[in-house]
Design an enzyme around this catalytic site. Structure first.
Site, PDB file in Angstrom:
ATOM      1  N   THR A 240       0.838  -1.192   0.000  1.00  0.00           N
ATOM      2  CA  THR A 240       0.000   0.000   0.000  1.00  0.00           C
ATOM      3  C   THR A 240       0.876   1.246   0.000  1.00  0.00           C
ATOM      4  OG1 THR A 240      -0.254  -0.071   2.428  1.00  0.00           O
ATOM      5  CG2 THR A 240      -1.949  -1.143   1.125  1.00  0.00           C
ATOM      6  N   CYS A 241       0.503   2.215  -0.832  1.00  0.00           N
ATOM      7  CA  CYS A 241       1.218   3.484  -0.984  1.00  0.00           C
ATOM      8  C   CYS A 241       2.676   3.228  -1.361  1.00  0.00           C
ATOM      9  CB  CYS A 241       1.074   4.332   0.276  1.00  0.00           C
ATOM     10  SG  CYS A 241       1.506   6.075   0.040  1.00  0.00           S
TER      11      CYS A 241
END
Length: 240
Positions: free
Chosen positions: A96-97
């Site tokens: 994520t990210c």
């Protein structure tokens, strides 16, 4: 008769990244995992894996790896090695990210063979910046995410779209999108303008990376569907 807690499957989850309590996502991730574990009736042993010491850690005992927000990491190469391990060993993986950014970078270098591929945040003068600044930085932003039908991401949400939070200034460089996502890495979600917001590997049991941070939903009491799907994939691998 064993109680329900004792009979639950136990999963060992590694969080690849440099823990920082001031990062919202780092506070959200343990809650998201706890909620997903409860929904899936499993117990979790969650271990933070700092990138600067990751080379000394064995990844063989983990049931899943999550490459978390908070880049640039202290040791990019170690983070990439962990992603390579998950990809090659068919270990459930969620990024994520910053995890999204480095999953794309790992694919560029180790699948496509682009050894000059790099991340513009760490190397602004890179000759092939597969991760580049977003046209508009997504800082504490809630945005519509359009989910591609038939993908693991869409199946997790069981919906054609979602609203998810971001805290990010870098994403997939559109100059390299076609080459990077022409299989086996595929676009799994976009924003309303068609910009890539999630990718996944077709030939892997569960390898998903999102530019948004689904874990943030746990901070308002919602179990993130994508985290539940990740935990279910980890549990399925143990049961297989």
């Amino acid at each position: 008769m064993k109680d329900s807690y004792q009979s639950r499957r136990s999963l060992r989850i590694g969080l690849v990244g440099d823990h920082d309590a001031s990062i919202t996502a780092h506070r959200a991730i343990p809650r998201a995992l706890e909620q997903a574990a409860l929904a899936s009736d499993v117990t979790l042993d969650v271990i933070w894996l700092p990138t600067e010491t990751l080379a000394e850690e064995s990844l063989d005992g983990f049931n899943g790896l999550w490459c978390v927000p908070g880049s640039p990491y202290r040791d990019t190469e170690n983070a990439l090695r962990a992603i390579t391990h998950a990809r090659e060993q068919r270990l459930p993986f969620l990024g994520t990210c910053g995890g999204f950014q480095h999953a794309v970078l790992e694919h560029a270098r180790n699948v496509l063979g682009w050894q000059d591929a790099d991340h513009a945040e760490s190397f602004p003068e890179a000759t092939r910046p597969v991760i580049s600044p977003l046209a508009c930085a997504l800082r504490e932003t809630l945005e519509l995410v359009v989910l591609k039908a038939g993908t693991r991401v869409a199946n997790a949400y069981n919906a054609p779209y979602a609203f998810e939070g971001y805290f990010c200034g870098y994403g997939l460089n559109p100059e390299y999108r076609a080459q990077l996502t022409d299989g086996p890495l595929r676009v799994a979600a976009t924003d309303s303008s068609g910009t890539v917001r999630a990718v996944e590997l077709d030939d892997h049991p569960f390898f998903v990376a999102t530019l948004f941070q689904p874990e943030r939903a746990a901070l308002i009491g919602r179990t993130p569907p994508l985290v539940s799907a990740f935990i279910d994939a980890c549990a399925s691998r143990v049961a297989a």
